[in-house]
Design an enzyme around this catalytic site. Sequence first.
Site, PDB file in Angstrom:
ATOM      1  N   PHE A 123      45.964  32.438  56.431  1.00  0.00           N
ATOM      2  CA  PHE A 123      44.903  31.573  55.672  1.00  0.00           C
ATOM      3  C   PHE A 123      45.569  30.234  55.337  1.00  0.00           C
ATOM      4  O   PHE A 123      46.520  30.068  54.954  1.00  0.00           O
ATOM      5  CB  PHE A 123      44.504  32.311  54.331  1.00  0.00           C
ATOM      6  CG  PHE A 123      43.428  31.662  53.798  1.00  0.00           C
ATOM      7  CD1 PHE A 123      42.156  31.886  53.692  1.00  0.00           C
ATOM      8  CD2 PHE A 123      43.869  30.702  52.518  1.00  0.00           C
ATOM      9  CE1 PHE A 123      41.147  31.351  53.246  1.00  0.00           C
ATOM     10  CE2 PHE A 123      42.633  30.125  51.928  1.00  0.00           C
ATOM     11  CZ  PHE A 123      41.434  30.439  52.249  1.00  0.00           C
ATOM     12  N   GLY A 131      47.200  20.408  48.238  1.00  0.00           N
ATOM     13  CA  GLY A 131      47.530  21.598  47.783  1.00  0.00           C
ATOM     14  C   GLY A 131      46.749  22.053  46.897  1.00  0.00           C
ATOM     15  O   GLY A 131      45.944  22.709  47.170  1.00  0.00           O
ATOM     16  N   GLN A 279      71.400  46.182  19.816  1.00  0.00           N
ATOM     17  CA  GLN A 279      70.125  45.801  19.447  1.00  0.00           C
ATOM     18  C   GLN A 279      69.906  44.680  20.362  1.00  0.00           C
ATOM     19  O   GLN A 279      68.645  44.646  20.547  1.00  0.00           O
ATOM     20  CB  GLN A 279      69.960  45.329  18.091  1.00  0.00           C
ATOM     21  CG  GLN A 279      68.690  45.547  17.626  1.00  0.00           C
ATOM     22  CD  GLN A 279      68.606  45.028  16.086  1.00  0.00           C
ATOM     23  OE1 GLN A 279      68.901  43.890  15.645  1.00  0.00           O
ATOM     24  NE2 GLN A 279      68.002  45.893  15.328  1.00  0.00           N
ATOM     25  N   ILE A 337      70.889  40.768  31.445  1.00  0.00           N
ATOM     26  CA  ILE A 337      71.250  42.002  31.011  1.00  0.00           C
ATOM     27  C   ILE A 337      72.348  42.512  31.776  1.00  0.00           C
ATOM     28  O   ILE A 337      73.285  43.349  31.601  1.00  0.00           O
ATOM     29  CB  ILE A 337      69.919  42.921  31.045  1.00  0.00           C
ATOM     30  CG1 ILE A 337      68.858  42.748  29.776  1.00  0.00           C
ATOM     31  CG2 ILE A 337      70.525  44.544  30.960  1.00  0.00           C
ATOM     32  CD1 ILE A 337      67.737  43.364  29.890  1.00  0.00           C
ATOM     33  N   GLU A 363      48.635  30.259  45.950  1.00  0.00           N
ATOM     34  CA  GLU A 363      47.317  30.529  45.775  1.00  0.00           C
ATOM     35  C   GLU A 363      46.786  30.009  44.255  1.00  0.00           C
ATOM     36  O   GLU A 363      46.176  30.874  43.519  1.00  0.00           O
ATOM     37  CB  GLU A 363      47.209  32.297  45.522  1.00  0.00           C
ATOM     38  CG  GLU A 363      47.331  32.759  46.953  1.00  0.00           C
ATOM     39  CD  GLU A 363      46.891  34.000  47.354  1.00  0.00           C
ATOM     40  OE1 GLU A 363      45.776  34.401  46.891  1.00  0.00           O
ATOM     41  OE2 GLU A 363      47.402  34.831  48.344  1.00  0.00           O
ATOM     42  N   THR A 365      48.495  26.976  41.497  1.00  0.00           N
ATOM     43  CA  THR A 365      49.369  26.948  40.688  1.00  0.00           C
ATOM     44  C   THR A 365      49.056  27.408  39.009  1.00  0.00           C
ATOM     45  O   THR A 365      47.847  27.329  38.767  1.00  0.00           O
ATOM     46  CB  THR A 365      49.918  25.341  40.347  1.00  0.00           C
ATOM     47  OG1 THR A 365      49.001  24.785  39.712  1.00  0.00           O
ATOM     48  CG2 THR A 365      50.508  24.951  41.612  1.00  0.00           C
ATOM     49  N   SER A 366      49.914  27.493  37.952  1.00  0.00           N
ATOM     50  CA  SER A 366      49.628  27.853  36.793  1.00  0.00           C
ATOM     51  C   SER A 366      48.702  26.745  36.208  1.00  0.00           C
ATOM     52  O   SER A 366      47.774  27.253  35.326  1.00  0.00           O
ATOM     53  CB  SER A 366      50.976  28.206  35.984  1.00  0.00           C
ATOM     54  OG  SER A 366      51.694  29.352  36.421  1.00  0.00           O
ATOM     55  N   GLU A 367      48.992  25.531  36.657  1.00  0.00           N
ATOM     56  CA  GLU A 367      48.407  24.631  35.841  1.00  0.00           C
ATOM     57  C   GLU A 367      46.737  24.735  36.429  1.00  0.00           C
ATOM     58  O   GLU A 367      45.727  24.353  35.610  1.00  0.00           O
ATOM     59  CB  GLU A 367      48.974  23.259  36.327  1.00  0.00           C
ATOM     60  CG  GLU A 367      50.008  22.859  35.616  1.00  0.00           C
ATOM     61  CD  GLU A 367      51.237  23.635  36.397  1.00  0.00           C
ATOM     62  OE1 GLU A 367      52.492  23.649  35.762  1.00  0.00           O
ATOM     63  OE2 GLU A 367      51.298  24.100  37.446  1.00  0.00           O
TER      64      GLU A 367
END
Length: 379
Positions: A123, A131, A279, A337, A363, A365-367
């Site tokens: 695609f 972009g 913990q 961890i 696909e 961005t978070s923005e």
Amino acid sequence: MDFSLNEEQKLIQEAARDFAQTELLAEVIERDDAQRFPTEEIKKLGELGFLGMMVDPKYGGSGLDTLSYVIAMEEISKIDASTSVVMSVNNSLVCWGLEKFGSEAQKEKYLTKLSTGEHIGAFCLSEPEAGSDATSQKTTAIDMGDHYIVNGTKNWITNGGTASTYIVIAQTDKEKKHRGINALIIEKGTPGFEIGPKENKLGIRGSDTHSLIFNDVKVPKENRIGEDGFGFKFAMKTLAGGRIGIAAQALGIAAGAYELALKYSKERKAFGTEISNHQAIAFKLADMHTEIQAARLLVYQSAIDKDNGNDYDLSGAMAKLYASKVAMETTVEAVQIHGGNGFVKDYHVERLMRDAKITQIYEGTSEIQKIVISRSILK
């Protein structure tokens, strides 16, 4: 509101998990190091029906729902995100778009091969200057009557070198802006179509990412998807579903890192006891498990919205935004961890951390997801 899986979905989950463990795990580190495309593994995925999961069986697909697809994506992504992104692009961006909007002739010619894995699809939307701003297409498709002449460059194309079928978004009429954009099917080997060097990436290094160059490429009119000017709408509709696939990939990366961290915490000892008994570690695991389950419910909800014919722009954007955030945070904690071993390739978590980052970028961005979400809730 029943999120329990039916028997068919459980079988799909088991089949995907088994494939990931038996076919992908053994050489996943070597493929990452060598940036080697999983050619044989993808071929086997196609034979099992995982590359055309939502395609109607009359076109060679599995005829499954979106929920089944994201369940399989999660299991594959736990082990190898480089393979799962090939699966995601082929299913979500290429096969779905062709089946939903393509002509019958296009489905017979292209979809039947793509859904079985005989061919791989790509695609092609992103460009050096387009972009997140998908309306600023510089690639042009000049209407010549019975064909188009395509010129331009596409960047960061997954399956760029291995695909046989490319869906290319290009501008035909700049005056019409986004209404002048078309989606064209271009075959590998078409004169003037060149594939640039492979990108040397931080993560998903086994996947095949290239720039594509089009120099006076002749594309027949019958290879246009939909009516003239439908290309931008096609891209947005297709990406909305693609985000669900990437959300599932992010979920799988997070879940895979968590499972490794949980196992390691029960084996590694410090101060006379397994570190899971401390913990500080137990609380990290509690947070990871809770956040992954919350992400899973968001991903499942977006898949169910799509299956039920509801608007999934909002739920898909929320799923991708949150699942990618959880993937990044969980993989960082998984490395922590593991301590010093987390920095060593043999323990897998450093690779998952590198793979996680791209889920916040490609696909949409978070923005961009926040723009989609905020516009939806402010309507």
